[in-house]
Scaffold this motif. Structure first.
Motif, PDB file in Angstrom:
ATOM      1  N   TYR A 101      60.572  87.977  -0.230  1.00 41.49           N
ATOM      2  CA  TYR A 101      61.302  88.963   0.561  1.00 41.49           C
ATOM      3  C   TYR A 101      60.578  89.240   1.881  1.00 41.49           C
ATOM      4  CZ  TYR A 101      64.115  89.854  -3.602  1.00 41.49           C
ATOM      5  OH  TYR A 101      64.972  89.719  -4.678  1.00 41.49           O
ATOM      6  N   GLU A 102      59.253  89.291   1.832  1.00 45.32           N
ATOM      7  CA  GLU A 102      58.478  89.494   3.056  1.00 45.32           C
ATOM      8  C   GLU A 102      58.651  88.319   4.009  1.00 45.32           C
ATOM      9  OE1 GLU A 102      54.457  90.206   1.982  1.00 45.32           O
ATOM     10  OE2 GLU A 102      54.896  92.031   0.832  1.00 45.32           O
ATOM     11  N   ASN A 103      58.721  87.105   3.467  1.00 44.62           N
ATOM     12  CA  ASN A 103      58.888  85.928   4.320  1.00 44.62           C
ATOM     13  C   ASN A 103      60.253  85.899   5.001  1.00 44.62           C
ATOM     14  OD1 ASN A 103      56.334  85.028   3.584  1.00 44.62           O
ATOM     15  ND2 ASN A 103      57.101  83.732   1.928  1.00 44.62           N
ATOM     16  N   LEU A 104      61.249  86.510   4.381  1.00 42.07           N
ATOM     17  CA  LEU A 104      62.580  86.532   4.979  1.00 42.07           C
ATOM     18  C   LEU A 104      62.781  87.717   5.914  1.00 42.07           C
ATOM     19  CD1 LEU A 104      65.145  85.517   2.191  1.00 42.07           C
ATOM     20  CD2 LEU A 104      64.472  84.217   4.203  1.00 42.07           C
ATOM     21  N   TYR A 155      50.818  88.451  12.870  1.00 42.96           N
ATOM     22  CA  TYR A 155      51.929  87.701  13.457  1.00 42.96           C
ATOM     23  C   TYR A 155      51.904  86.220  13.068  1.00 42.96           C
ATOM     24  CZ  TYR A 155      52.009  91.810  16.504  1.00 42.96           C
ATOM     25  OH  TYR A 155      52.046  93.091  16.990  1.00 42.96           O
ATOM     26  N   LYS A 156      51.057  85.867  12.138  1.00 41.48           N
ATOM     27  CA  LYS A 156      50.903  84.463  11.770  1.00 41.48           C
ATOM     28  C   LYS A 156      52.211  83.887  11.214  1.00 41.48           C
ATOM     29  CE  LYS A 156      48.149  81.317   8.922  1.00 41.48           C
ATOM     30  NZ  LYS A 156      47.072  81.208   7.897  1.00 41.48           N
ATOM     31  N   GLY A 157      52.580  82.743  11.745  1.00 35.84           N
ATOM     32  CA  GLY A 157      53.774  82.045  11.273  1.00 35.84           C
ATOM     33  C   GLY A 157      55.083  82.568  11.824  1.00 35.84           C
ATOM     34  N   MET A 158      55.052  83.596  12.650  1.00 41.35           N
ATOM     35  CA  MET A 158      56.282  84.156  13.194  1.00 41.35           C
ATOM     36  C   MET A 158      56.755  83.365  14.410  1.00 41.35           C
ATOM     37  SD  MET A 158      55.925  88.305  12.870  1.00 41.35           S
ATOM     38  CE  MET A 158      56.136  89.120  11.295  1.00 41.35           C
ATOM     39  N   ARG A 159      58.064  83.430  14.665  1.00 37.85           N
ATOM     40  CA  ARG A 159      58.673  82.756  15.810  1.00 37.85           C
ATOM     41  C   ARG A 159      59.492  83.749  16.605  1.00 37.85           C
ATOM     42  NH1 ARG A 159      62.412  78.857  13.237  1.00 37.85           N
ATOM     43  NH2 ARG A 159      63.071  78.560  15.398  1.00 37.85           N
ATOM     44  N   GLU A 160      59.696  83.423  17.875  1.00 45.81           N
ATOM     45  CA  GLU A 160      60.483  84.309  18.737  1.00 45.81           C
ATOM     46  C   GLU A 160      61.942  84.307  18.306  1.00 45.81           C
ATOM     47  OE1 GLU A 160      61.793  84.823  23.425  1.00 45.81           O
ATOM     48  OE2 GLU A 160      60.075  83.547  22.897  1.00 45.81           O
ATOM     49  N   TRP A 161      62.502  85.511  18.214  1.00 43.35           N
ATOM     50  CA  TRP A 161      63.925  85.671  17.900  1.00 43.35           C
ATOM     51  C   TRP A 161      64.699  85.952  19.179  1.00 43.35           C
ATOM     52  CZ3 TRP A 161      66.091  90.118  14.333  1.00 43.35           C
ATOM     53  CH2 TRP A 161      67.468  89.906  14.155  1.00 43.35           C
ATOM     54  N   PHE A 162      64.345  87.036  19.864  1.00 48.89           N
ATOM     55  CA  PHE A 162      64.935  87.337  21.168  1.00 48.89           C
ATOM     56  C   PHE A 162      63.978  88.251  21.919  1.00 48.89           C
ATOM     57  CE2 PHE A 162      66.425  90.614  18.286  1.00 48.89           C
ATOM     58  CZ  PHE A 162      66.296  91.784  19.015  1.00 48.89           C
ATOM     59  N   ARG A 163      64.258  88.471  23.195  1.00 48.89           N
ATOM     60  CA  ARG A 163      63.387  89.300  24.020  1.00 48.89           C
ATOM     61  C   ARG A 163      64.208  90.078  25.033  1.00 48.89           C
ATOM     62  NH1 ARG A 163      59.376  85.802  27.528  1.00 48.89           N
ATOM     63  NH2 ARG A 163      59.029  84.728  25.513  1.00 48.89           N
ATOM     64  N   TRP A 164      63.572  91.121  25.604  1.00 47.45           N
ATOM     65  CA  TRP A 164      64.188  91.850  26.709  1.00 47.45           C
ATOM     66  C   TRP A 164      63.077  92.333  27.647  1.00 47.45           C
ATOM     67  CZ3 TRP A 164      63.392  94.082  21.961  1.00 47.45           C
ATOM     68  CH2 TRP A 164      62.681  95.304  21.938  1.00 47.45           C
ATOM     69  N   GLN A 165      63.487  92.676  28.861  1.00 48.98           N
ATOM     70  CA  GLN A 165      62.547  93.071  29.905  1.00 48.98           C
ATOM     71  C   GLN A 165      62.346  94.573  29.860  1.00 48.98           C
ATOM     72  OE1 GLN A 165      61.558  90.369  31.613  1.00 48.98           O
ATOM     73  NE2 GLN A 165      60.042  91.328  32.949  1.00 48.98           N
ATOM     74  N   SER A 166      61.103  95.011  29.989  1.00 50.39           N
ATOM     75  CA  SER A 166      60.770  96.423  30.063  1.00 50.39           C
ATOM     76  C   SER A 166      59.765  96.614  31.198  1.00 50.39           C
ATOM     77  CB  SER A 166      60.183  96.920  28.736  1.00 50.39           C
ATOM     78  OG  SER A 166      59.803  98.276  28.821  1.00 50.39           O
TER      79      SER A 166
END
Length: 356
Positions: free
Chosen positions: A58-61, A104-115
């Motif tokens: 569940y944590e991996n998802l 953050y190990k193993g994580m990938r970018e999903w989306f981003r926004w400018q601040s």
């Protein structure tokens, strides 16, 4: 009297036993198996023994975090920009692969926004699952009013005493009885980007000014195309439910409305719609349940593409469980989907009780 009631109950249980047995074997029991598999590393074919991993699957998802990227700067502490004037940022992998940030190990970018000058990046442990979750929720939110409203419109049109009205009822209901696989194949040809029927019709109506679109090959139009096709395919089924509700409204109410000089809109608002309240609840629940089970259209038309823009939860569960032989991963998605549907059902039930 007591003996008659006892014999009646026994007969009822005897008739219900085969159906209950099938429900237990193919729905209830598999759910408990899925819940247990979701807590293990079970694979379909593996020489390694199955191990209990707890909530790790569940944590991996569901693992999601927000990373702040500060702009790159030169020797003079000035922000570096590219040729288009966009601010240059370090790559996300410099953080997700760094031993300094183990969270953050193993994580990938999903989306981003400018601040301001900074970039906020949402990273996930399983980006494909997150896209499937968002796509499924988006599909449900759009298909419910689109399909329900369209079916109500059809029901109002055919709820008239006109010659040949049964032929129109049959035509509108026909897509429901045709296999969803056949419907999906048909609409795949309609959406074809090279010589599809939709492109040809629009091009003819615009006298060639319209440029052909690959409706299923473009990530911006693929999910919308499937939504339109799905709404069209099941609209006839819900039309019948609306029609049955319309025919339970007493004709005297319409006669009174006509005597009072009510317009069509006033008649619909104060007579028809209140009489369809229970029917509307049923239609909403049925559409919601069917929408969460979206699979065949995706499997036949897009396979989850392009760029995972049409991934759904059920498609992901089947693909992981059988395509990748990851039974535990597919079971986790199934359990999550079950609790999502259960939560929505409880919310719908609460709202209907409040209105009463």
């Amino acid at each position: 009297m007591a003996s008659k009631l006892t014999r009646s109950n026994r007969a009822g249980w005897a008739f219900a036993l085969p159906a209950f047995t099938l429900l237990f074997l193919f729905i209830i029991l598999p759910f408990f198996f899925a819940f247990w598999f979701s807590l293990t590393n079970q694979r379909l074919i593996s020489p390694n023994p199955t191990e209990f991993v707890g909530l790790q699957n569940y944590e991996n998802l569901l693992g999601v975090a927000i990373v702040t990227l500060k702009p790159d700067r030169d020797e003079n502490n000035q922000i570096i920009r590219d040729r288009d004037g966009e601010i240059s940022y370090p790559r996300v992998r410099t953080i997700t692969r760094s031993p300094d940030f183990p969270q953050y190990k193993g994580m990938r970018e999903w989306f981003r926004w400018q601040s301001g000058d900074e970039a906020k990046v949402v990273v996930a442990k399983d980006v494909v699952f997150m896209k499937a979750l968002v796509n499924t929720m988006l599909f449900v939110l759009i298909i419910a009013p689109l399909q329900g409203g369209g079916a109500l419109g059809l029901a109002l049109l055919i709820n008239q005493k006109l010659r040949g009205i049964n032929a129109f009822r049959t035509i509108y209901f026909m897509p429901v009885v045709i296999s969803i696989v056949v419907i999906s194949l048909l609409w795949r040809f309609i959406y074809d980007g090279d010589d599809g029927l939709l492109n040809n019709i629009v091009s003819a109506l615009t006298f060639g000014a319209f440029e052909p679109v690959d409706w299923l090959g473009n990530k911006d139009t693929a999910l919308g195309s499937i939504i339109v096709m799905s709404a069209w395919q099941a609209m006839g089924f819900h039309m019948v439910i609306w029609l049955s509700g319309l025919q339970t409204i007493p004709a005297t109410l319409y006669e009174v409305a006509a005597i009072e000089g009510s317009s069509r809109w006033q008649t619909f608002r104060y007579v028809t719609w209140p009489g369809l309240r229970n029917t509307a609840i049923l239609v909403l629940i049925v559409i919601t349940m069917q929408a969460f089970a979206l699979f065949s259209q995706i499997d036949v038309m897009t396979k989850g593409g392009p760029l995972d823009s049409t991934q759904t939860l059920v498609f992901q569960a089947v693909q992981r469980g059988y395509g990748k032989q990851d039974i535990s991963g597919g079971s986790v998605i199934s359990v999550i989907l079950f609790f999502i549907v259960l939560t929505i059902s409880l919310i719908q039930r609460y709202l209907t009780r409040e209105k009463r």
